[in-house]
Motif scaffolding. Structure first.
Motif, short mmCIF file in Angstrom:
data_model
loop_
_atom_site.label_atom_id
_atom_site.label_comp_id
_atom_site.label_asym_id
_atom_site.label_seq_id
_atom_site.Cartn_x
_atom_site.Cartn_y
_atom_site.Cartn_z
N ILE A 127 -2.56 -9.85 -0.39
CA ILE A 127 -2.54 -11.02 -1.28
C ILE A 127 -3.09 -10.70 -2.67
N LYS A 168 -5.52 -8.04 3.58
CA LYS A 168 -6.25 -7.41 2.48
C LYS A 168 -6.23 -8.32 1.25
N GLU A 200 -8.28 -6.58 -5.00
CA GLU A 200 -9.53 -5.86 -5.26
C GLU A 200 -10.51 -6.64 -6.13
N SER A 213 2.89 -8.46 -7.45
CA SER A 213 3.81 -8.13 -8.53
C SER A 213 5.16 -7.66 -7.99
P1 ADP Z 1 -1.12 -7.93 -9.70
O1 ADP Z 1 -0.34 -7.22 -10.76
O2 ADP Z 1 -0.90 -9.39 -9.66
O3 ADP Z 1 -2.54 -7.50 -9.57
P2 ADP Z 1 -0.34 -6.29 -7.50
O4 ADP Z 1 1.02 -6.33 -6.94
O5 ADP Z 1 -0.77 -5.07 -8.21
O6 ADP Z 1 -0.41 -7.58 -8.36
O7 ADP Z 1 -1.43 -6.60 -6.40
C1 ADP Z 1 -1.25 -7.53 -5.37
C2 ADP Z 1 -1.87 -6.98 -4.12
O8 ADP Z 1 -1.15 -5.81 -3.73
C3 ADP Z 1 -3.31 -6.55 -4.27
O9 ADP Z 1 -4.00 -6.89 -3.08
C4 ADP Z 1 -3.20 -5.04 -4.42
O10 ADP Z 1 -4.35 -4.33 -4.02
C5 ADP Z 1 -2.04 -4.73 -3.50
N1 ADP Z 1 -1.32 -3.47 -3.78
C6 ADP Z 1 -1.26 -2.79 -4.95
N2 ADP Z 1 -0.49 -1.70 -4.81
C7 ADP Z 1 -0.04 -1.67 -3.53
C8 ADP Z 1 0.82 -0.81 -2.76
N3 ADP Z 1 1.37 0.26 -3.29
N4 ADP Z 1 1.06 -1.14 -1.48
C9 ADP Z 1 0.53 -2.25 -0.93
N5 ADP Z 1 -0.28 -3.08 -1.57
C10 ADP Z 1 -0.58 -2.82 -2.87
#
Ligand code: ADP
Length: 488
Positions: free
Chosen positions: A168, A194, A197, A247
């Motif tokens: 999330i 999860k 962060e 994202s």
């Molecule tokens: P934002 O740009 O809104 O922060 P992200 O897509 O980067 O969105 O993050 C959304 C969630 O996906 C967070 O919990 C992040 O830790 C997790 N995340 C980021 N990269 C990955 C990945 N490669 N695989 C799975 N989860 C991920």
């Protein structure tokens, strides 16, 4: 309200007295471990990271950074709980646990509210009136479905899937956890979740609440960490379903990495919603709806109304009212009950928003910002309008995820439909008009999962939510929200 002086400037020169919510009642640990198999356990990685308050940049706690071994333990705990307990439990018993989680959340609402605003930066008015009550309502709602799945899907023999891996984002940390966990439990699945962060604390408080609810060990596991932790959940062979909100880039990565496996997935990704105002709309309500759609919660909403289309003959009045309203928005301390716009969630996100503001200026759009001052510490952004934008501008096409509104005008209904649909996203839209027929005409032609008419950003656990195109697929909420957790 403070009267600043006693002259006739009274009506123009006044402000609200500060009304900050107290934080004395909040108990945060110095350090948080991983919630696996009903207990808080030290991470194998032995690594922790610092989570802060984005409004003050002060440290709130240290949080475990889970590695692949930790994720493996969590997934095995979930699988074990699924096979030995949860799958076999009569549905009406499952439902009692979900109901209990909802009740406990209501009882501890104030604690969750304050922590949500401290860790995420969102105004307390929003975490108090939206995030926490809606999160509890999601648990109540899905508690009701648990023993009625055969009625929900008659003659289809719905079966649970197994372990759901759920990832999330940071914009609605507790609410997104509820959106993910409640339907998974109601359908008989177990969970490894999860949080993002930057906003792990309400998920960890939820872990404490789940432990206190007596939910059998391992049914819900909460692991904290970064993208690598998320990827380890997605790629774990014992995970049967992936539910992701975040994202579009990461959504695409996830889709690639589960291609060819039996894993089911729901992806709720980015958005760039059109808020469309016709000349027969109730203008004052519409202006308030635009403000609510993009500026409250700092524009940290995937379905934020970040593009405004206003019919040409009312554009001047709408824009002038919008500018006036911008001046009255209070930007600052998220814990103050008068605050409309709190802190941007992280330094990185603020940088990204500021880059987009610069791009907008460089692209030739006219920028207008509120004249308010913003705190010198913490991550804040003034509410920003861009006038005279066009379809080709990056600020019109790309998701900014901040309090930035790109405004265009239109003349005909065909034109606005064409423009509104001409983006890669399709999550939500808003329509403001006096005519029901126009609403129905638009809702059938706009390629968006959710369309609000004469309102914006309204949520209810019984309404499905989700996107078209690059905004993802699958629905969360309502009866539809049960389906991605079942096989038939
Ligand atoms: P934002 O740009 O809104 O922060 P992200 O897509 O980067 O969105 O993050 C959304 C969630 O996906 C967070 O919990 C992040 O830790 C997790 N995340 C980021 N990269 C990955 C990945 N490669 N695989 C799975 N989860 C991920």
């Amino acid at each position: 309200m403070n009267k600043e002086n006693t002259t006739n400037e009274f009506f123009t020169d006044w402000k609200y007295a500060a009304a900050p919510e107290g934080t004395e009642h909040i108990k945060l640990n110095k350090q948080y471990d991983l919630f696996i198999n009903g207990k808080f356990v030290k991470p194998n990685s032995k690594k922790y990271y610092t989570t802060i308050n984005p409004a003050t940049e002060e440290k709130l706690a240290e949080v475990a950074d889970a590695n692949e071994k930790d994720v493996d333990l969590a997934v095995n705990a979930a699988k074990n709980a699924y096979d030995k307990v949860w799958k076999k439990m009569p549905a009406k018993e499952r439902s009692k646990y979900i109901f209990r989680i909802a009740r406990l959340m209501q009882e501890r609402a104030r604690e969750f509210t304050v922590i949500e605003s401290m860790n995420g930066g969102k105004p307390i008015r929003e975490s108090r009136d939206v995030d926490v009550p809606l999160a509890a309502n999601h648990f109540f709602y899905y508690a009701g479905w648990a023993d009625k799945l055969d009625y929900a899907f008659p003659n289809k023999k719905p079966q649970s899937l197994g372990v759901a891996g759920q990832i999330i984002p940071w914009n609605f940390p507790l609410l997104m956890a509820a959106w993910k966990i409640a339907p998974a439990l109601a359908t008989g699945n177990t969970v490894v979740l999860k949080p993002a962060e930057t906003t792990p604390l309400t998920a960890l408080k939820l872990a404490e609440l789940i432990r206190d609810s007596g939910l059998p060990d391992g049914v819900v596991n909460i692991v904290t960490g970064f993208g690598k932790t998320g990827a380890a959940i997605v790629n774990h062979p014992k995970v049967n379903k992936v539910a992701f909100t975040g994202s579009t880039d990461v959504g695409k990565l996830i889709q690639k990495s589960i291609a060819g496996t039996n894993k089911k997935a729901t992806l709720e990704l980015g958005g760039k919603a059109a808020n469309i105002i016709f000349d027969d709309a109730p203008i004052d309500q519409a202006v308030e709806g635009i403000v609510n759609g993009i500026f409250f919660n700092q524009g940290h909403v995937c379905c934020a109304g970040s593009r405004l289309f206003v019919q040409e003959n009312v554009a001047d009045i709408v824009i002038s009212k919008l500018k006036q309203r911008l001046e009255t928005l209070i930007v600052g301390n998220p814990l103050d009950k008068n605050t409309d716009i709190g802190a941007i969630n992280s330094k990185e996100q603020l940088q990204k928003i500021n880059e987009f503001i610069k791009i907008g200026i460089d692209e030739g759009a006219e920028m207008y910002q509120s004249s308010c001052s913003i705190p010198s510490k913490g991550f804040f952004c003034k509410p920003t309008l861009f006038l005279h934008t066009s379809q080709s501008h990056r600020i019109v096409q790309e998701e900014i995820f901040g309090p930035v509104l790109a405004i265009q005008t239109f003349r005909t209904i065909e034109e606005v439909i064409e423009k509104a649909n001409n983006i890669p996203y399709g999550l939500s839209a808003g329509v403001w008009t006096d005519k029901g027929s126009k609403i129905f005409n638009l809702t059938s032609k706009l390629r968006a999962g959710v369309i609000w008419a004469n309102t914006y950003n309204k949520f209810d656990p019984s309404s499905p939510f989700g996107g078209y195109k690059e905004s993802g697929f699958g629905r969360e909420g309502g009866l539809h929200g049960l389906m991605p957790y079942l096989s038939f």
